[in-house]
Design a protein around this motif. Structure first.
Motif, PDB file in Angstrom:
ATOM      1  N   VAL A   1      35.821  -3.402  -8.343  1.00  0.00           N
ATOM      2  CA  VAL A   1      35.141  -2.763  -9.224  1.00  0.00           C
ATOM      3  C   VAL A   1      33.387  -3.088  -8.789  1.00  0.00           C
ATOM      4  CG1 VAL A   1      34.825  -4.587 -10.987  1.00  0.00           C
ATOM      5  CG2 VAL A   1      34.645  -2.289 -11.617  1.00  0.00           C
ATOM      6  N   PHE A   2      32.674  -2.003  -8.895  1.00  0.00           N
ATOM      7  CA  PHE A   2      31.329  -2.219  -8.433  1.00  0.00           C
ATOM      8  C   PHE A   2      30.241  -1.864  -9.418  1.00  0.00           C
ATOM      9  CE2 PHE A   2      34.339  -1.749  -4.895  1.00  0.00           C
ATOM     10  CZ  PHE A   2      33.882  -2.906  -3.992  1.00  0.00           C
ATOM     11  N   GLY A   3      29.159  -2.391  -9.335  1.00  0.00           N
ATOM     12  CA  GLY A   3      28.299  -2.178 -10.432  1.00  0.00           C
ATOM     13  C   GLY A   3      26.822  -2.128  -9.730  1.00  0.00           C
TER      14      GLY A   3
ATOM     15  N   GLY B   1      36.774   1.091  -8.723  1.00  0.00           N
ATOM     16  CA  GLY B   1      36.174   1.589 -10.189  1.00  0.00           C
ATOM     17  C   GLY B   1      34.522   1.341  -9.822  1.00  0.00           C
ATOM     18  N   LEU B   2      33.925   2.407 -10.245  1.00  0.00           N
ATOM     19  CA  LEU B   2      32.510   2.348 -10.207  1.00  0.00           C
ATOM     20  C   LEU B   2      31.951   2.329 -11.525  1.00  0.00           C
ATOM     21  CD1 LEU B   2      31.724   4.851  -7.276  1.00  0.00           C
ATOM     22  CD2 LEU B   2      32.416   2.467  -6.914  1.00  0.00           C
ATOM     23  N   ARG B   3      30.938   1.480 -11.842  1.00  0.00           N
ATOM     24  CA  ARG B   3      30.584   1.343 -13.134  1.00  0.00           C
ATOM     25  C   ARG B   3      29.088   1.593 -13.561  1.00  0.00           C
ATOM     26  NH1 ARG B   3      26.706  -2.344 -15.085  1.00  0.00           N
ATOM     27  NH2 ARG B   3      27.487  -3.279 -17.203  1.00  0.00           N
ATOM     28  N   ALA B   4      28.683   2.612 -14.565  1.00  0.00           N
ATOM     29  CA  ALA B   4      27.424   2.579 -15.072  1.00  0.00           C
ATOM     30  C   ALA B   4      27.422   2.432 -16.637  1.00  0.00           C
ATOM     31  CB  ALA B   4      26.945   3.966 -14.725  1.00  0.00           C
ATOM     32  N   ASP B   5      26.241   2.111 -17.215  1.00  0.00           N
ATOM     33  CA  ASP B   5      26.131   1.793 -18.512  1.00  0.00           C
ATOM     34  C   ASP B   5      25.263   2.948 -18.968  1.00  0.00           C
ATOM     35  OD1 ASP B   5      23.940   0.827 -17.039  1.00  0.00           O
ATOM     36  OD2 ASP B   5      23.945  -1.261 -17.639  1.00  0.00           O
ATOM     37  N   LEU B   6      25.867   3.073 -20.424  1.00  0.00           N
ATOM     38  CA  LEU B   6      25.198   4.416 -21.200  1.00  0.00           C
ATOM     39  C   LEU B   6      23.974   3.793 -22.405  1.00  0.00           C
ATOM     40  CD1 LEU B   6      28.518   5.909 -22.099  1.00  0.00           C
ATOM     41  CD2 LEU B   6      26.912   6.531 -20.378  1.00  0.00           C
ATOM     42  N   ASP B   7      24.005   2.652 -22.640  1.00  0.00           N
ATOM     43  CA  ASP B   7      23.035   2.408 -23.997  1.00  0.00           C
ATOM     44  C   ASP B   7      21.755   2.126 -23.693  1.00  0.00           C
ATOM     45  OD1 ASP B   7      24.157   0.092 -22.542  1.00  0.00           O
ATOM     46  OD2 ASP B   7      23.544  -1.148 -24.449  1.00  0.00           O
TER      47      ASP B   7
ATOM     48  N   LEU C   1      25.446   7.579 -10.946  1.00  0.00           N
ATOM     49  CA  LEU C   1      26.837   7.701 -10.691  1.00  0.00           C
ATOM     50  C   LEU C   1      27.202   8.960 -10.820  1.00  0.00           C
ATOM     51  CD1 LEU C   1      29.118   5.915 -10.157  1.00  0.00           C
ATOM     52  CD2 LEU C   1      29.308   5.174 -12.516  1.00  0.00           C
ATOM     53  N   LEU C   2      26.696   9.961 -11.942  1.00  0.00           N
ATOM     54  CA  LEU C   2      26.948  11.320 -11.986  1.00  0.00           C
ATOM     55  C   LEU C   2      26.797  11.940 -10.868  1.00  0.00           C
ATOM     56  CD1 LEU C   2      25.838  11.997 -15.558  1.00  0.00           C
ATOM     57  CD2 LEU C   2      28.257  11.910 -14.851  1.00  0.00           C
ATOM     58  N   GLY C   3      25.850  11.737  -9.943  1.00  0.00           N
ATOM     59  CA  GLY C   3      25.193  12.245  -8.761  1.00  0.00           C
ATOM     60  C   GLY C   3      26.213  11.889  -7.752  1.00  0.00           C
ATOM     61  N   ALA C   4      26.932  10.756  -7.644  1.00  0.00           N
ATOM     62  CA  ALA C   4      27.920  10.357  -6.561  1.00  0.00           C
ATOM     63  C   ALA C   4      29.023  11.298  -7.092  1.00  0.00           C
ATOM     64  CB  ALA C   4      27.805   8.810  -6.844  1.00  0.00           C
ATOM     65  N   ALA C   5      29.396  11.180  -8.338  1.00  0.00           N
ATOM     66  CA  ALA C   5      30.831  12.009  -8.640  1.00  0.00           C
ATOM     67  C   ALA C   5      30.780  13.156  -8.119  1.00  0.00           C
ATOM     68  CB  ALA C   5      31.062  12.086 -10.103  1.00  0.00           C
ATOM     69  N   ARG C   6      29.462  14.140  -8.294  1.00  0.00           N
ATOM     70  CA  ARG C   6      29.388  15.111  -7.647  1.00  0.00           C
ATOM     71  C   ARG C   6      29.268  15.268  -6.214  1.00  0.00           C
ATOM     72  NH1 ARG C   6      24.807  19.733  -9.356  1.00  0.00           N
ATOM     73  NH2 ARG C   6      24.932  21.016  -7.786  1.00  0.00           N
ATOM     74  N   GLU C   7      28.655  14.388  -5.322  1.00  0.00           N
ATOM     75  CA  GLU C   7      28.847  14.448  -4.129  1.00  0.00           C
ATOM     76  C   GLU C   7      30.363  14.199  -3.551  1.00  0.00           C
ATOM     77  OE1 GLU C   7      25.979  14.394  -1.662  1.00  0.00           O
ATOM     78  OE2 GLU C   7      24.879  15.593  -3.563  1.00  0.00           O
ATOM     79  N   LEU C   8      30.744  13.345  -4.103  1.00  0.00           N
ATOM     80  CA  LEU C   8      32.104  13.040  -3.679  1.00  0.00           C
ATOM     81  C   LEU C   8      33.160  13.924  -3.924  1.00  0.00           C
ATOM     82  CD1 LEU C   8      32.017   9.172  -4.542  1.00  0.00           C
ATOM     83  CD2 LEU C   8      32.384  10.196  -2.226  1.00  0.00           C
TER      84      LEU C   8
ATOM     85  N   ALA D   1      12.377   8.121  -7.950  1.00  0.00           N
ATOM     86  CA  ALA D   1      12.274   8.230  -6.621  1.00  0.00           C
ATOM     87  C   ALA D   1      13.583   7.605  -5.927  1.00  0.00           C
ATOM     88  CB  ALA D   1      10.985   7.405  -5.829  1.00  0.00           C
ATOM     89  N   ILE D   2      14.374   6.721  -6.792  1.00  0.00           N
ATOM     90  CA  ILE D   2      15.350   5.786  -5.976  1.00  0.00           C
ATOM     91  C   ILE D   2      16.801   6.611  -6.314  1.00  0.00           C
ATOM     92  CG2 ILE D   2      13.962   3.506  -6.137  1.00  0.00           C
ATOM     93  CD1 ILE D   2      15.944   2.841  -8.332  1.00  0.00           C
ATOM     94  N   LEU D   3      16.585   7.575  -7.119  1.00  0.00           N
ATOM     95  CA  LEU D   3      17.969   8.398  -7.618  1.00  0.00           C
ATOM     96  C   LEU D   3      18.781   8.758  -6.271  1.00  0.00           C
ATOM     97  CD1 LEU D   3      16.611  10.586 -10.559  1.00  0.00           C
ATOM     98  CD2 LEU D   3      18.420   9.095 -10.581  1.00  0.00           C
ATOM     99  N   PRO D   4      18.084   9.268  -5.211  1.00  0.00           N
ATOM    100  CA  PRO D   4      19.018   9.704  -3.954  1.00  0.00           C
ATOM    101  C   PRO D   4      19.694   8.474  -3.207  1.00  0.00           C
ATOM    102  CG  PRO D   4      16.733  10.988  -4.109  1.00  0.00           C
ATOM    103  CD  PRO D   4      16.826   9.739  -5.081  1.00  0.00           C
ATOM    104  N   LEU D   5      18.885   7.316  -3.258  1.00  0.00           N
ATOM    105  CA  LEU D   5      19.241   6.086  -2.418  1.00  0.00           C
ATOM    106  C   LEU D   5      20.314   5.459  -3.321  1.00  0.00           C
ATOM    107  CD1 LEU D   5      18.850   4.237  -0.217  1.00  0.00           C
ATOM    108  CD2 LEU D   5      17.461   2.932  -1.832  1.00  0.00           C
ATOM    109  N   GLY D   6      20.579   5.764  -4.683  1.00  0.00           N
ATOM    110  CA  GLY D   6      21.497   5.128  -5.364  1.00  0.00           C
ATOM    111  C   GLY D   6      22.650   5.827  -5.234  1.00  0.00           C
ATOM    112  N   VAL D   7      22.709   7.323  -5.298  1.00  0.00           N
ATOM    113  CA  VAL D   7      23.724   8.301  -4.974  1.00  0.00           C
ATOM    114  C   VAL D   7      24.279   7.956  -3.729  1.00  0.00           C
ATOM    115  CG1 VAL D   7      24.576  10.414  -4.792  1.00  0.00           C
ATOM    116  CG2 VAL D   7      22.901   9.986  -6.619  1.00  0.00           C
ATOM    117  N   ALA D   8      23.427   7.877  -2.502  1.00  0.00           N
ATOM    118  CA  ALA D   8      23.734   7.535  -1.261  1.00  0.00           C
ATOM    119  C   ALA D   8      24.515   6.192  -1.152  1.00  0.00           C
ATOM    120  CB  ALA D   8      22.717   7.534  -0.414  1.00  0.00           C
TER     121      ALA D   8
END
Ligand code: NI
Length: 380
Positions: free
Chosen positions: A150-152, A64-70, A102-109, A362-369
């Motif tokens: 599970v990872f956050g 499980g990979l988790r992100a928060d929405l609020d 997390l959406l970016g990672a879903a797309r890559e995967l 600037a950190i979006l790509p690193l988080g996805v990676a």
């Protein structure tokens, strides 16, 4: 990686912040995005929660990979084009960025499913206040999606861009609250002998509570007890009030320490009240539990972070934070690890929960990676 697309997505989420359990638009955006990738999408856990499932190969393994929405009830003071369109609501903790990564990672995967097993993408509501993670778990998150771990991830202002911090063990504290009502006997301020003054008892109790951490705990156990509320009396200057109300918060990293603090609060409230001839009623409420990473998963996350950021850019010795995080509920159920990703300078208002804060694109790509590498390593 479609970085421009991710930035646009992040800005759209930032411009439309929603509070706990009201993340209807965000939930829609996430569900649509996951569906467009061909993922199986489940909605409704904790109301606005979204779960996307991506399967590949024949392995039973599942993470499980988790992100928060609020967002937060805060009035944004930034003036950039993607500032909040919603008065009094703001993405001041970067959950917009967490969701986008997390959406970016879903797309890559989804586009390059180079793993064997199942990835469960968890988008939870209400991290800030009401424990959306707890509600999702209570409503069957891990029965429906039996993940092995599970990872956050949380952005961390003050940690440089390009860096991660991983803790082996506690990373965030618990957040308990307490209220103590001291009940005396009101009366005329000029005739104190006919009253039992809860205000004096309260003043003594506030002082006595300062000894909980210093005298009741092992000095090697970090803890903080802050009295943050003290109410007594009304408009009158010539009335001794009948009640005084004291409240505050407790932060620490271990359940045993929480138990000791609660017992000390009980003892001191009752004792000080008795000394002053009043009654004490303590209400101690456990909030988010401590967030504690499991050793094996923390070790894996260190390896993954080093692989994507470089050996010198992964801190493993940073002290944990006294802040709290409801990912802790997931870590109570499953092994796992919650890491910090550097958001850059915290100065100039860019601290979490500040009205000038913004997630660093600037950190979006690193988080996805990081997410992608974690899945490939764990389900490799
Ligand atoms: Ni946050």
């Amino acid at each position: 990686m479609d970085t421009a697309g991710l930035v646009a997505l992040r800005h759209d989420l930032h411009a439309h912040p929603e509070l706990a359990f009201e993340e209807h638009r965000s939930s829609e955006v996430v569900a649509d995005y996951l569906r467009s990738l061909g993922l199986e999408v489940h909605r409704g856990l904790a109301g606005t929660g979204v779960v996307g499932v991506l399967r590949n190969g024949d392995s039973e393994r599942c993470i499980g990979l988790r992100a928060d929405l609020d967002a937060l009830p805060l009035h944004e003071q930034n003036l950039f084009p993607h500032r909040s369109r919603h008065e009094g609501r703001m993405h001041a903790c970067g959950h917009d960025g967490h969701t986008a990564m997390l959406l970016g990672a879903a797309r890559e995967l989804a586009e390059d499913a180079d793993f064997n097993g199942t990835v469960v993408f968890i988008f939870q509501p209400a991290e800030e206040t009401d424990g959306g993670a707890r509600v999702m778990i209570e409503q069957g998150l891990f029965e429906q999606f039996p993940v092995d771990a599970v990872f956050g991830m949380h952005n961390w202002p003050g940690l440089a861009v390009g860096q991660f911090a991983v803790h082996n063990g506690p990373v965030m504290a618990c957040a308990d609250q307490f209220d103590i009502v001291l009940e005396g006997h009101g009366g005329h301020a000029a005739m104190p002998q006919q009253a039992r003054d809860p205000l004096i008892a309260g003043a003594a109790l506030v002082q006595a509570l300062q000894t909980v951490v210093s005298r009741a705990l092992d000095p090697l156990d970090p803890a903080v007890l802050s009295v943050t509320r003290f109410f007594a009396g009304g408009e009158a200057y010539n009335v001794i009030p009948a009640k005084a109300h004291i409240g505050g918060t407790v932060r620490t990293f271990r359940a045993e320490v929480q138990d000791r603090i609660e017992a000390a609060l009980e003892r001191l409230s009752a004792g000080i009240a008795a000394a002053h001839g009043v009654q004490a009623h303590l209400d101690y409420r456990r909030g988010y539990p401590p967030t504690v990473n499991s050793a094996a998963e923390a070790g894996l996350c260190v390896e993954v972070a080093r692989a994507v950021a470089g050996d010198d850019n992964v801190h493993t010795e940073l002290p944990p934070s006294m802040g709290a995080e409801d990912f802790s509920y997931m870590l109570r159920e499953k092994p796992g690890c919650y890491v910090w990703i550097g958001n850059g300078e915290a100065e100039g208002g860019c601290m979490l929960h500040n009205p000038h804060y913004d997630f660093n694109d600037a950190i979006l790509p690193l988080g996805v990676a990081y997410w992608v590498a974690l899945v490939k390593r764990r389900l490799g």
